[in-house]
Design a protein around this motif. Structure first.
Motif, PDB file in Angstrom:
ATOM      1  N   ILE A 104       0.856  -1.175   0.000  1.00 17.16           N
ATOM      2  CA  ILE A 104       0.000   0.000   0.000  1.00 17.16           C
ATOM      3  C   ILE A 104       0.896   1.231   0.000  1.00 17.16           C
ATOM      4  N   HIS A 105       0.871   1.974  -1.094  1.00 17.96           N
ATOM      5  CA  HIS A 105       1.682   3.186  -1.227  1.00 17.96           C
ATOM      6  C   HIS A 105       0.748   4.342  -1.566  1.00 17.96           C
ATOM      7  N   MET A 106       0.762   5.354  -0.736  1.00 18.11           N
ATOM      8  CA  MET A 106      -0.110   6.499  -0.936  1.00 18.11           C
ATOM      9  C   MET A 106       0.687   7.771  -0.680  1.00 18.11           C
ATOM     10  N   LEU A 107       0.060   8.903  -0.964  1.00 16.23           N
ATOM     11  CA  LEU A 107       0.670  10.190  -0.685  1.00 16.23           C
ATOM     12  C   LEU A 107      -0.262  10.967   0.234  1.00 16.23           C
ATOM     13  N   ALA A 134      -7.248  22.049  10.212  1.00 20.18           N
ATOM     14  CA  ALA A 134      -6.384  21.019   9.622  1.00 20.18           C
ATOM     15  C   ALA A 134      -7.124  20.370   8.460  1.00 20.18           C
ATOM     16  N   LEU A 135      -6.387  20.112   7.397  1.00 20.26           N
ATOM     17  CA  LEU A 135      -6.909  19.408   6.229  1.00 20.26           C
ATOM     18  C   LEU A 135      -6.022  18.202   5.999  1.00 20.26           C
ATOM     19  N   GLN A 136      -6.635  17.031   5.844  1.00 24.84           N
ATOM     20  CA  GLN A 136      -5.879  15.814   5.555  1.00 24.84           C
ATOM     21  C   GLN A 136      -6.495  15.145   4.338  1.00 24.84           C
ATOM     22  N   VAL A 137      -5.686  15.008   3.299  1.00 27.15           N
ATOM     23  CA  VAL A 137      -6.124  14.336   2.082  1.00 27.15           C
ATOM     24  C   VAL A 137      -5.069  13.286   1.747  1.00 27.15           C
ATOM     25  N   VAL A 138      -5.500  12.045   1.581  1.00 27.56           N
ATOM     26  CA  VAL A 138      -4.599  10.969   1.208  1.00 27.56           C
ATOM     27  C   VAL A 138      -4.958  10.554  -0.214  1.00 27.56           C
ATOM     28  N   PHE A 139      -3.948  10.544  -1.070  1.00 28.36           N
ATOM     29  CA  PHE A 139      -4.131  10.182  -2.474  1.00 28.36           C
ATOM     30  C   PHE A 139      -3.572   8.793  -2.736  1.00 28.36           C
ATOM     31  N   ASP A 140      -4.111   8.141  -3.748  1.00 30.22           N
ATOM     32  CA  ASP A 140      -3.638   6.802  -4.085  1.00 30.22           C
ATOM     33  C   ASP A 140      -2.250   6.817  -4.707  1.00 30.22           C
ATOM     34  N   SER A 175      -2.164  11.512  -8.786  1.00 28.63           N
ATOM     35  CA  SER A 175      -3.461  12.045  -8.340  1.00 28.63           C
ATOM     36  C   SER A 175      -3.265  13.334  -7.547  1.00 28.63           C
ATOM     37  N   HIS A 176      -2.250  13.355  -6.705  1.00 27.86           N
ATOM     38  CA  HIS A 176      -1.928  14.577  -5.949  1.00 27.86           C
ATOM     39  C   HIS A 176      -1.593  15.726  -6.889  1.00 27.86           C
ATOM     40  N   ASP A 177      -0.753  15.447  -7.881  1.00 28.39           N
ATOM     41  CA  ASP A 177      -0.336  16.492  -8.818  1.00 28.39           C
ATOM     42  C   ASP A 177      -1.522  17.036  -9.606  1.00 28.39           C
ATOM     43  N   ALA A 178      -2.442  16.160 -10.021  1.00 24.09           N
ATOM     44  CA  ALA A 178      -3.641  16.600 -10.742  1.00 24.09           C
ATOM     45  C   ALA A 178      -4.522  17.463  -9.839  1.00 24.09           C
ATOM     46  N   TYR A 179      -4.629  17.086  -8.582  1.00 29.57           N
ATOM     47  CA  TYR A 179      -5.416  17.842  -7.594  1.00 29.57           C
ATOM     48  C   TYR A 179      -4.885  19.262  -7.457  1.00 29.57           C
ATOM     49  N   SER A 236       3.817  13.695   2.240  1.00 28.00           N
ATOM     50  CA  SER A 236       4.696  12.559   2.535  1.00 28.00           C
ATOM     51  C   SER A 236       4.212  11.309   1.832  1.00 28.00           C
ATOM     52  N   ASP A 237       5.187  10.493   1.414  1.00 30.09           N
ATOM     53  CA  ASP A 237       4.886   9.175   0.880  1.00 30.09           C
ATOM     54  C   ASP A 237       4.540   8.283   2.057  1.00 30.09           C
ATOM     55  N   MET A 238       3.477   7.526   1.898  1.00 33.79           N
ATOM     56  CA  MET A 238       2.996   6.687   2.990  1.00 33.79           C
ATOM     57  C   MET A 238       2.956   5.231   2.547  1.00 33.79           C
TER      58      MET A 238
END
Length: 182
Positions: free
Chosen positions: A77-80, A137-143, A147-151, A176-178
């Motif tokens: 599982i790798h997310m940003l 606080a805002l927390q958004v986790v991308f797949d 996806s982050h860059d497009a956001y 951060s990479d998660m």
């Protein structure tokens, strides 16, 4: 009134649950559920259905397993994670509620969002280690990073910034990479 994000939130919640269920099953298998047995009746009930659901929901997990040759579940599982902390010039309850509402309006419904949450600093948590220099606080986790860059360039994200930035005293962004449990 139904939120525009409710279907995506349901999918996100189910995706997280399915990933956790697979991790749980993998851990039980690794701790001897199968014990090298060739009796396939020991496959945990529901495993196949959960694996199929993971594929259908496009979980941010990569599955590999084989029956009857060997028993293996490997999750990668790798997310940003995109965490943003806003200190506001006007940090009245109305202004804080307004920013949280704007986060929900503009930022929750983007392709690749695995998890979304926005809220205010918790007034009860004031230990020495707590950084309390923010109001929202805002927390958004991308797949993934794409996806982050497009956001970052999405019209709703840019509208959010344009509409809200006048009240931002300080904004801190932590990307951060998660990696999930494997």
């Amino acid at each position: 009134m139904e939120s525009a994000c409710s279907l995506d939130r349901l999918k996100q919640g189910m995706s997280g649950w399915v990933s956790q269920a697979l991790i749980f099953m993998r851990d039980r298998i690794g701790k001897g559920w199968f014990s090298g047995s060739t009796d396939h009746s020991e496959v945990p009930a529901g495993f196949g259905e959960i694996a199929e659901l993971a594929v259908a929901l496009e979980c941010p997990a990569r599955l590999s397993f084989g029956f009857p040759e060997h028993y293996e579940i490997r999750l990668e599982i790798h997310m940003l994670a995109h965490n943003v902390y806003f200190a506001l010039n006007d940090n009245s309850p109305e202004a804080v509620d307004g920013l949280v509402a704007a986060c929900k309006k503009y930022l929750c419904d983007h392709p690749g969002v695995v998890f979304f949450a926005a809220g205010r600093v918790n007034p009860e948590l004031a230990r020495e280690v707590n950084d309390r220099d923010f109001d929202v606080a805002l927390q958004v986790v991308f797949d993934n990073k794409a996806s982050h860059d497009a956001y970052q360039e999405a019209p709703d994200h840019l509208s959010f910034i344009e509409e809200q930035k006048a009240n931002w005293g300080n904004v801190r962004v932590f990307d951060s990479d998660m990696e999930g449990a494997a």
